[in-house]
Design an enzyme around this catalytic site. Structure first.
Site, PDB file in Angstrom:
ATOM      1  N   ARG A  39     -20.075  35.466  18.214  1.00  0.00           N
ATOM      2  CA  ARG A  39     -18.727  35.869  17.811  1.00  0.00           C
ATOM      3  C   ARG A  39     -18.667  37.398  17.678  1.00  0.00           C
ATOM      4  O   ARG A  39     -19.677  38.084  17.716  1.00  0.00           O
ATOM      5  CB  ARG A  39     -18.323  35.191  16.492  1.00  0.00           C
ATOM      6  CG  ARG A  39     -19.318  35.361  15.360  1.00  0.00           C
ATOM      7  CD  ARG A  39     -18.649  35.458  14.033  1.00  0.00           C
ATOM      8  NE  ARG A  39     -17.845  36.664  13.914  1.00  0.00           N
ATOM      9  CZ  ARG A  39     -18.332  37.888  13.700  1.00  0.00           C
ATOM     10  NH1 ARG A  39     -19.617  38.106  13.585  1.00  0.00           N
ATOM     11  NH2 ARG A  39     -17.516  38.924  13.603  1.00  0.00           N
ATOM     12  N   GLY A  40     -17.409  37.876  17.478  1.00  0.00           N
ATOM     13  CA  GLY A  40     -17.178  39.316  17.463  1.00  0.00           C
ATOM     14  C   GLY A  40     -16.831  39.722  18.882  1.00  0.00           C
ATOM     15  O   GLY A  40     -17.538  39.374  19.839  1.00  0.00           O
ATOM     16  N   ALA A  41     -15.718  40.459  19.003  1.00  0.00           N
ATOM     17  CA  ALA A  41     -15.153  40.707  20.333  1.00  0.00           C
ATOM     18  C   ALA A  41     -16.148  41.336  21.320  1.00  0.00           C
ATOM     19  O   ALA A  41     -16.250  40.910  22.477  1.00  0.00           O
ATOM     20  CB  ALA A  41     -13.911  41.579  20.191  1.00  0.00           C
ATOM     21  N   ALA A  42     -16.884  42.343  20.873  1.00  0.00           N
ATOM     22  CA  ALA A  42     -17.814  43.019  21.790  1.00  0.00           C
ATOM     23  C   ALA A  42     -18.978  42.101  22.158  1.00  0.00           C
ATOM     24  O   ALA A  42     -19.405  42.046  23.318  1.00  0.00           O
ATOM     25  CB  ALA A  42     -18.345  44.305  21.151  1.00  0.00           C
ATOM     26  N   ARG A  73     -11.995  31.142  23.823  1.00  0.00           N
ATOM     27  CA  ARG A  73     -11.172  31.648  22.709  1.00  0.00           C
ATOM     28  C   ARG A  73     -10.125  32.577  23.314  1.00  0.00           C
ATOM     29  O   ARG A  73     -10.439  33.352  24.215  1.00  0.00           O
ATOM     30  CB  ARG A  73     -12.021  32.410  21.679  1.00  0.00           C
ATOM     31  CG  ARG A  73     -13.027  31.520  20.934  1.00  0.00           C
ATOM     32  CD  ARG A  73     -13.775  32.310  19.852  1.00  0.00           C
ATOM     33  NE  ARG A  73     -12.942  32.625  18.716  1.00  0.00           N
ATOM     34  CZ  ARG A  73     -13.271  33.521  17.772  1.00  0.00           C
ATOM     35  NH1 ARG A  73     -14.411  34.200  17.862  1.00  0.00           N
ATOM     36  NH2 ARG A  73     -12.468  33.756  16.751  1.00  0.00           N
ATOM     37  N   CYS A  93     -14.079  41.351   7.562  1.00  0.00           N
ATOM     38  CA  CYS A  93     -14.791  40.630   8.612  1.00  0.00           C
ATOM     39  C   CYS A  93     -16.094  41.335   8.991  1.00  0.00           C
ATOM     40  O   CYS A  93     -16.692  42.038   8.159  1.00  0.00           O
ATOM     41  CB  CYS A  93     -13.889  40.398   9.824  1.00  0.00           C
ATOM     42  SG  CYS A  93     -14.454  39.009  10.852  1.00  0.00           S
ATOM     43  N   ASP A 150      -9.824  42.925  17.713  1.00  0.00           N
ATOM     44  CA  ASP A 150     -10.035  41.969  18.811  1.00  0.00           C
ATOM     45  C   ASP A 150      -9.164  42.329  20.004  1.00  0.00           C
ATOM     46  O   ASP A 150      -9.489  41.999  21.145  1.00  0.00           O
ATOM     47  CB  ASP A 150      -9.749  40.554  18.336  1.00  0.00           C
ATOM     48  CG  ASP A 150     -10.779  40.143  17.290  1.00  0.00           C
ATOM     49  OD1 ASP A 150     -10.606  40.537  16.117  1.00  0.00           O
ATOM     50  OD2 ASP A 150     -11.769  39.482  17.642  1.00  0.00           O
ATOM     51  N   ASN A 156      -6.447  41.845  14.663  1.00  0.00           N
ATOM     52  CA  ASN A 156      -7.794  41.718  14.079  1.00  0.00           C
ATOM     53  C   ASN A 156      -7.795  40.536  13.121  1.00  0.00           C
ATOM     54  O   ASN A 156      -6.762  39.875  12.919  1.00  0.00           O
ATOM     55  CB  ASN A 156      -8.174  43.023  13.360  1.00  0.00           C
ATOM     56  CG  ASN A 156      -9.645  43.086  12.989  1.00  0.00           C
ATOM     57  OD1 ASN A 156     -10.513  42.754  13.809  1.00  0.00           O
ATOM     58  ND2 ASN A 156      -9.955  43.460  11.765  1.00  0.00           N
ATOM     59  N   LYS A 157      -8.950  40.279  12.538  1.00  0.00           N
ATOM     60  CA  LYS A 157      -9.150  39.118  11.662  1.00  0.00           C
ATOM     61  C   LYS A 157      -8.017  38.944  10.666  1.00  0.00           C
ATOM     62  O   LYS A 157      -7.559  39.924  10.069  1.00  0.00           O
ATOM     63  CB  LYS A 157     -10.488  39.280  10.935  1.00  0.00           C
ATOM     64  CG  LYS A 157     -10.901  38.128  10.048  1.00  0.00           C
ATOM     65  CD  LYS A 157     -10.963  36.813  10.785  1.00  0.00           C
ATOM     66  CE  LYS A 157     -11.848  36.885  12.000  1.00  0.00           C
ATOM     67  NZ  LYS A 157     -11.671  35.729  12.911  1.00  0.00           N
ATOM     68  N   LYS A 161     -11.189  46.863  24.118  1.00  0.00           N
ATOM     69  CA  LYS A 161     -10.294  46.059  23.276  1.00  0.00           C
ATOM     70  C   LYS A 161      -8.826  46.287  23.639  1.00  0.00           C
ATOM     71  O   LYS A 161      -7.936  45.693  23.014  1.00  0.00           O
ATOM     72  CB  LYS A 161     -10.510  46.386  21.787  1.00  0.00           C
ATOM     73  CG  LYS A 161     -11.948  46.461  21.330  1.00  0.00           C
ATOM     74  CD  LYS A 161     -12.611  45.112  21.318  1.00  0.00           C
ATOM     75  CE  LYS A 161     -14.078  45.152  20.902  1.00  0.00           C
ATOM     76  NZ  LYS A 161     -14.336  45.631  19.563  1.00  0.00           N
TER      77      LYS A 161
HETATM   78  O1  LIG Z   1     -16.224  43.762  18.685  1.00  0.00           O
HETATM   79  P1  LIG Z   1     -16.588  43.860  17.236  1.00  0.00           P
HETATM   80  O2  LIG Z   1     -16.269  45.216  16.669  1.00  0.00           O
HETATM   81  O3  LIG Z   1     -18.017  43.442  16.955  1.00  0.00           O
HETATM   82  O4  LIG Z   1     -15.709  42.776  16.444  1.00  0.00           O
HETATM   83  C1  LIG Z   1     -14.303  42.821  16.499  1.00  0.00           C
HETATM   84  C2  LIG Z   1     -13.667  41.717  15.735  1.00  0.00           C
HETATM   85  O5  LIG Z   1     -14.140  40.427  16.149  1.00  0.00           O
HETATM   86  C3  LIG Z   1     -14.129  39.541  15.005  1.00  0.00           C
HETATM   87  O6  LIG Z   1     -13.524  38.302  15.295  1.00  0.00           O
HETATM   88  P2  LIG Z   1     -14.314  36.883  15.193  1.00  0.00           P
HETATM   89  O7  LIG Z   1     -15.220  36.902  13.991  1.00  0.00           O
HETATM   90  O8  LIG Z   1     -15.055  36.700  16.498  1.00  0.00           O
HETATM   91  O9  LIG Z   1     -13.208  35.864  15.027  1.00  0.00           O
HETATM   92  C4  LIG Z   1     -13.428  40.298  13.905  1.00  0.00           C
HETATM   93  O10 LIG Z   1     -12.032  40.116  13.901  1.00  0.00           O
HETATM   94  C5  LIG Z   1     -13.846  41.721  14.231  1.00  0.00           C
HETATM   95  O11 LIG Z   1     -13.064  42.700  13.590  1.00  0.00           O
END
Ligand SMILES: O=P(O)(O)OC[C@H]1O[C@H](OP(=O)(O)O)[C@H](O)[C@@H]1O
Length: 317
Positions: free
Chosen positions: A22-25, A65, A130, A199, A209-210, A235
């Site tokens: 998880r996390g967009a990147a 997703r 988050c 995101d 974002n979250k 993003k």
């Molecule tokens: O790309 P990076 O900065 O790591 O994360 C970006 C965003 O991704 C996460 O979503 P989730 O937890 O996958 O639903 C959060 O919303 C966080 O701020």
């Protein structure tokens, strides 16, 4: 066609959907890696079959997703670089495209971190929401610059990604205070910067974002605390330049209300949106690897980066 898809792709798709990854990147990185593995393992005998296989893999990853635009941006990057007359050429182009994408992502995150770190002063306290690797890159760089940073970490219901942030910050010896999400306004009085990730960034500078980010931003503005969004240009959501909106993922109701607790309460509706939209007027700066921008001006950079974007995505053909 489905049967030719490598387990690396199906596993990555499952992990993204279940939020094991998880996390967009991180999602974008995993998707690019999975396409690379598909290319490497492909037994396709014709260029047409190879292309179709890669497109199917991309589609499968895309369907996991809907909100983090880094995912389609990653898939588009790799698929647009798919070139060649014969299978071996196509294979190399996809493998190299995936490697190059992942390398650029790392560089972007580090460059962004150096820029974001300049906004933080020695002794500052940040408030996080988050878990964002882009946001944490700013902290890492500030620490490397010799600054002392403290953090107030919102736990981030329902999935408590704040715990991941807290763990990482403690590994870096950053003093951490964890609070429930509802305590954020009270603790803004002790906060110098709200620092969050994204995101997706829309063409008007809105930050997706979250869930809970928009309320935090409104409260921070009222308290006079600057809000900084760390978001590499991966993003940026190209579809928003032509009027598309960003789909907000609705997740499983049981994340909020487990079945046994629900049975106790009776018949209720549960809504579990994973993200919200913070309007640009509540954001002080969007920090990217290309510099920091007031949210209203990101559209100029978006046009430069996605000038040739058209909604006809390569995996849909
Ligand atoms: O790309 P990076 O900065 O790591 O994360 C970006 C965003 O991704 C996460 O979503 P989730 O937890 O996958 O639903 C959060 O919303 C966080 O701020």
């Amino acid at each position: 066609m489905e049967r030719d898809i490598h387990p690396a792709v199906t596993d990555a798709a499952d992990d993204i959907a279940d939020m094991e990854v998880r996390g967009a990147a991180t999602i974008a990185d995993a998707a690019a890696a999975a396409l690379g593995e598909q290319a490497e393992a492909s037994e396709a005998e014709t260029p047409e079959a190879f292309r179709a296989e890669i497109r199917t893999a991309a589609r499968m990853l895309h369907e996991t997703r809907p909100t983090a635009v880094s995912l389609p941006n990653a898939l588009r990057y790799v698929l647009r670089g798919m070139n060649g007359e014969i299978v071996s050429e196509l294979r190399v182009s996809v493998i190299e495209g995936a490697v190059e994408f992942r390398r650029e992502l790392d560089h972007a995150q580090d460059n962004l971190g150096q820029i974001g770190a300049n906004r933080l002063r020695d002794g500052d306290t940040i408030m996080t929401h988050c878990h964002s690797t882009d946001a944490l890159s700013c902290v890492r760089n500030a620490l490397d610059d010799g600054k002392e940073i403290s953090a107030i970490v919102k736990e981030t219901r329902p999935r408590k990604q704040g715990h991941i942030t807290a763990k990482q910050l403690r590994e870096w010896d950053v003093p951490v205070t964890i609070i429930v999400d509802n305590a954020a306004r009270r603790y803004l009085d002790d906060t110098d910067h709200v620092l969050v990730g994204a995101d997706a960034i829309a063409a008007d500078g809105s930050v997706i974002n979250k869930i809970g980010t928009s309320g935090l931003a409104v409260n921070a503005r009222e308290r006079g605390v600057p809000i900084m969004v760390a978001a590499q240009t991966l993003k940026f959501h190209p579809g928003t330049m032509t009027g598309h909106t960003v789909e907000i993922e609705m997740r499983d109701e049981a994340e909020i209300l487990p079945d046994d607790e629900r049975a106790e309460i009776g018949d209720v509706t549960v809504e579990n949106p994973a993200f919200d939209v913070t309007p640009p007027r509540y954001v002080d700066a969007i920090v990217t690897e290309r510099g920091q921008f007031p949210p209203e001006s990101v559209v100029t950079l978006m046009r430069e980066l996605f000038g040739d974007y058209h909604a006809n995505e390569p995996w849909e053909r």
